[in-house]
Design a protein around this motif. Sequence first.
Motif, PDB file in Angstrom:
ATOM      1  N   GLY A  69       0.921  -1.210  -0.162  1.00  6.62           N
ATOM      2  CA  GLY A  69       0.072  -0.117   0.067  1.00  6.62           C
ATOM      3  C   GLY A  69       0.804   1.315  -0.122  1.00  6.62           C
ATOM      4  O   GLY A  69       0.086   2.122  -0.032  1.00  6.62           O
ATOM      5  N   THR A  70       2.036   1.281  -0.019  1.00  8.56           N
ATOM      6  CA  THR A  70       3.090   2.210   0.027  1.00  8.56           C
ATOM      7  C   THR A  70       3.938   2.288  -1.100  1.00  8.56           C
ATOM      8  O   THR A  70       4.242   1.469  -1.817  1.00  8.56           O
ATOM      9  N   LEU A  71       3.880   3.556  -1.610  1.00 14.04           N
ATOM     10  CA  LEU A  71       4.681   3.829  -2.809  1.00 14.04           C
ATOM     11  C   LEU A  71       6.184   3.581  -2.653  1.00 14.04           C
ATOM     12  O   LEU A  71       6.454   3.906  -1.808  1.00 14.04           O
ATOM     13  N   THR A  72       6.794   2.864  -3.609  1.00 15.46           N
ATOM     14  CA  THR A  72       8.179   2.495  -3.571  1.00 15.46           C
ATOM     15  C   THR A  72       8.897   2.870  -4.724  1.00 15.46           C
ATOM     16  O   THR A  72       8.390   2.769  -5.772  1.00 15.46           O
ATOM     17  N   SER A  73      10.263   2.985  -4.636  1.00 16.04           N
ATOM     18  CA  SER A  73      10.939   3.118  -6.014  1.00 16.04           C
ATOM     19  C   SER A  73      11.443   1.861  -6.546  1.00 16.04           C
ATOM     20  O   SER A  73      11.288   0.772  -5.780  1.00 16.04           O
ATOM     21  N   LEU A  74      11.636   1.711  -7.826  1.00 12.42           N
ATOM     22  CA  LEU A  74      12.019   0.651  -8.527  1.00 12.42           C
ATOM     23  C   LEU A  74      13.133   0.385  -9.286  1.00 12.42           C
ATOM     24  O   LEU A  74      13.589   1.663  -9.505  1.00 12.42           O
ATOM     25  N   SER A  75      13.777  -0.513  -9.458  1.00 12.39           N
ATOM     26  CA  SER A  75      14.889  -0.580 -10.260  1.00 12.39           C
ATOM     27  C   SER A  75      14.788  -1.361 -11.547  1.00 12.39           C
ATOM     28  O   SER A  75      14.427  -2.708 -11.424  1.00 12.39           O
ATOM     29  N   LEU A  76      15.043  -0.839 -12.602  1.00 12.50           N
ATOM     30  CA  LEU A  76      14.822  -1.539 -13.998  1.00 12.50           C
ATOM     31  C   LEU A  76      16.043  -1.998 -14.313  1.00 12.50           C
ATOM     32  O   LEU A  76      17.007  -1.080 -14.498  1.00 12.50           O
ATOM     33  N   GLU A  77      16.145  -3.293 -14.549  1.00 11.86           N
ATOM     34  CA  GLU A  77      17.658  -4.066 -14.872  1.00 11.86           C
ATOM     35  C   GLU A  77      17.521  -4.644 -16.459  1.00 11.86           C
ATOM     36  O   GLU A  77      16.658  -5.489 -16.402  1.00 11.86           O
TER      37      GLU A  77
END
Length: 307
Positions: A278-286
């Motif tokens: 339910g909380t927004l988080t950053s993502l890592s695109l590899e």
Amino acid sequence: MWMPLPMKSVLLGTLLAGAAMAEGREQLAIRTLFLSEHPDASPQRVYVRGQVVTALRFDARVKPVRARLVGGDGRFEPVGIVGRTVVLEPRRDLDPDEAFSLLVTLADDREVPFLLRPPGRQARGSADQQLNVFEDRGSQDAVASALVDSEKENKALRAENERLHKEEVSEDHALAALLTAGAVAQTPFGVAAHFSGQDDGASLDATVFRGTGKAAVVFKVKNHHPVHSWSMKSVRLVGTSDARERAIAVRSSAAVLVPGTSGVIGLVVDGSAFLDSGTLTSLSLELYRQDGRLQAIVQLDPALIAK
């Protein structure tokens, strides 16, 4: 190499062209091989990868007594024989055009050739970790091993068919196809950032897009290598806080880039991927290239999907 982006620090782009960061551990790759009854038959192929052990496990009735490499001196660790198993380990990855012969002498003095090759598209990019080698196709162990192979292949085919069906009706895959074709005006995305990087093998230009409820990245890749082709092996989208892998829509203009050619890879991320409990988080695109090494990273911030 860190590539600063022309905006606030909510986004971070990195290109690691040629960096020696390996992709996650592959699932154990086991195959079944049958010895040919014809002495002039072509050698069976064995797919090997640097620092990955490949074991050829023979039927007890055709136990090997010795094995030798032809032309592989210095490229492999010493070939070992443990019981009825021949053990191989290349010291580094083979080049795409390289091949070495392995000659295994069996207990009845037959010499059986195998051709050692790097994993290709036919091998789905995976090295053989265990090969079960049989002489009698009808033996109980041979039938059981072949049945396991068939079940794995059928499972993989069913999964692939299901994936293709989902992509046919997927809005995100349709958007990724438009981005790959350069039809940005037909999508709801606007440019958020741009960065680039290059090594001696390939150059990449990356554009990050923001959109309402979705984000996107487009890679433009040019293969500068004089001999070897470039291709995308896989893409992973993970949370920076929980490392859980998320779904991502991917489209590319070409499966393989031969030397001197260019291609485009379009990727679309749904806003739901940014949610962690339910909380927004950053993502890592590899982005991983054909040899399993990490080619590029793009960090995506939730601000990309803001209205």
